[in-house]
Structure formats: structure tokens, C-alpha cells
Design a protein around this motif. Sequence first.
Motif, PDB file in Angstrom:
ATOM      1  N   THR A 181      37.622 -26.885  13.549  1.00 32.50           N
ATOM      2  CA  THR A 181      37.760 -27.183  12.097  1.00 32.50           C
ATOM      3  C   THR A 181      39.177 -26.966  11.622  1.00 32.50           C
ATOM      4  OG1 THR A 181      35.338 -26.288  11.672  1.00 32.50           O
ATOM      5  CG2 THR A 181      36.647 -26.673   9.703  1.00 32.50           C
ATOM      6  N   LEU A 185      41.602 -30.064  10.503  1.00 34.29           N
ATOM      7  CA  LEU A 185      42.194 -29.983   9.182  1.00 34.29           C
ATOM      8  C   LEU A 185      43.616 -30.141   9.085  1.00 34.29           C
ATOM      9  CD1 LEU A 185      39.478 -27.748   7.141  1.00 34.29           C
ATOM     10  CD2 LEU A 185      39.842 -30.182   6.944  1.00 34.29           C
ATOM     11  N   ILE A 232      39.298 -29.203   1.912  1.00 39.91           N
ATOM     12  CA  ILE A 232      39.813 -28.492   2.751  1.00 39.91           C
ATOM     13  C   ILE A 232      39.171 -26.913   2.350  1.00 39.91           C
ATOM     14  CG2 ILE A 232      41.715 -27.559   3.577  1.00 39.91           C
ATOM     15  CD1 ILE A 232      43.218 -29.976   3.184  1.00 39.91           C
ATOM     16  N   CYS A 235      35.712 -26.340   3.367  1.00 37.50           N
ATOM     17  CA  CYS A 235      35.548 -26.155   4.799  1.00 37.50           C
ATOM     18  C   CYS A 235      35.566 -24.507   5.187  1.00 37.50           C
ATOM     19  CB  CYS A 235      36.188 -26.817   5.958  1.00 37.50           C
ATOM     20  SG  CYS A 235      36.074 -28.739   5.448  1.00 37.50           S
TER      21      CYS A 235
END
Length: 357
Positions: A181, A185, A232, A235
Motif C-alpha cells: 500500500t 501510494l 491517501i 488508506c
Amino acid sequence: MAASSSPNPRRAAAIATGAVLAVLAFAPAVFPEFWLTNIIDRALIYGIIALSLTFLAHYGGFVSLAQMAIAGIAGYTIAITVPEAIPANRLGLSLSYAAAVPLALLASTVAGLIVGAIAVRTREIYLLMITLAIAVSFYYGVQTNLEYLNGYEGIRNVLGPQILGLPFRDPQVFHAVTLATAALLYGAVLYVVGSPFGLVLQGIRDNARRMSALGYHVALHRIAAFGVAGLIAGCGGILSTIYNIGISPGQVSTHATISILIMAVIGGLGHPVGAFLGALIFTLVDTFSASIYDRDRFNTLIGFVFLVIVLVSPDGVVGLVARGRELARRLAAFSAATWAGRRRQALVSPAHPSTDS
């Protein structure tokens, strides 16, 4: 004609990024579980949330203190929708993680857009104060909501889904998902800032009036930037909630909000990687403050680290590394020039007089 031997900065950065990702990918086989879970994974989660702040601050010119609150919105959305959460939600929702995660990301993105719409007309200290007010309001709102969010105690037992038959909180599984992740990102931010939207956003940061005269909708681009940052942060909020097996108001408190700002500034707001560097430094100090000085003096210790880094390098660790690289380049160029000069002197030696036989 001598060929230039100066390295390509982008290529060097890509090689360094790949090397770091390779080390982190094999971290479960190298580091003990304590370092893997309490240091690396926690720093990655903090870094994701700080990345949303870095994206806004560097490429949009907005220092937002609402990013931890937006991450908390994603975390609370997960907590009140999954069936195993304790206490059970009173909204009548019972969603699988496959549905709850997109819903949480949607909630954080919408929250980012709302924050952007509120703060879009302000800049500098006024933007800072408005986003801080939003963060504080959210903190007291969740703390006093007993019916749905369980007030001060928060919501527990958010364990995450099963992945390939393994629990999400298995150290190796959690590390793999968190690292993937963070990497996605990070790459997405680098892609966005080089896209037409990112270039327009940077143009607005530098001269909003000129970009408006060129026909770009300044307010709309700024609001969209807050939406991207909200996604963002969402997450990071989801991963933080599963990491802590739940969420409580303490995770979105003013202290947590300021901590994200400290991470971003320590690492450096000039590049997305600064968010993760600052998060790592913050996590190390937070974890080992009891051994270094005194656990009750953590704020003093992190404040001292913050002060030293900012005084030495206002651009944070990223700026410090850039200055060190530039110094090394100049020293290498100076050494090469000195060596070339000595070589020329050695080649141009005085001619020996010839002797006739």
C-alpha cells in the motif's frame, strides 16, 4: 570531446527506491517480529498519513492539520460496518471487508473534498487554523458520541479480513499489505505530480492569478487536491485501525494531529519520501524514548530532535541528504580537477638537452 559522466538523478533515485523496497520486502526474514511490527509497519502507516500532508504542502502549498481526522473517518467507517467489531454497531450495517474498505476510502475522500471546500479560500496561518479547528471538532465529536462510536472507549476487535486463508494481522501478511500500500501510494503521488493535474496544481501554488488567467479553475483544482490527500490518508486510517485492533478518540486527538505534522517536517516537505523518513524517526524515538531518556519526557525528546533537524536543515532530512549529495559531488569534482592538473604537470616535463656524438 569528453563525455559527461554525471549520474542521472532520476535513475539514481529509482535505484535507491528499488533497493529500499527490496530490503523491506525481505524484512520478515531479516528483522525480529518486534522490529517488523512495532517499528517498520508502524512507521509505514504513519508515513502514509504524513504522505497526504506532504502532497498537499509541497505540491499544493497547503499545510493541513485535518489529515489525521480524515484518516480517523476511514477508521471509524471500517469499525462501525464490520460485523465482529465490539460493541456491535447500532446502524444495522454488517458489511464484509470487501465492501467496507471501499466505503471507508469513499468516506475519507469525500471528507477531504469537504475540508478542501471549507479551506480553499484561505492560505498560510488561516488555513492552518481552520484545518486545526476541524481536527479538534472531530476529536471532541467522536469522544462524546456514545450511541454509535462508543465515546472515549472507542470500537475494538477490528481484525481485518482473511487473505489466502491467513489472518490479516499475521505479521508477514500485514507487513506485505502495508508495504504494498505504501509503495503504491508513493508511486501514485509521483505519477500525479507529473501529470497535467499535478503540474497545474504546482502552477497554482506558485501563481494562482496567472493560472486563473490561463483558464484553469483554481478553486476546483485545490479542492480536488484535498480529495486526493483524503484518499491517501484514508488508506493509512484503515491500516492503523486494523493495526491497533480498533479505533478510539485518542488516535485522532490533537497530539496525534500534531505528530503527523512533526513527522512531515522532520522528514522534509520537499519530497514524498520525507513523510516516511520522518515517520521512521518519530517511531524510533517514540519506541525507545524510555531507554534513551524517560518515557514521560517523550515530548521533550521529540521536540529536541525536531529542533535540531530544523535548525541544521530547514528542509528536513530530505534537504540534509540533498546538501550532503551536493557536497560530495563538489568534492568529487574538485578531486578530479586536482588529479587532472597534476597529471598534466607530470606529462609536461622539461626537455632533456640532446648530446651530439
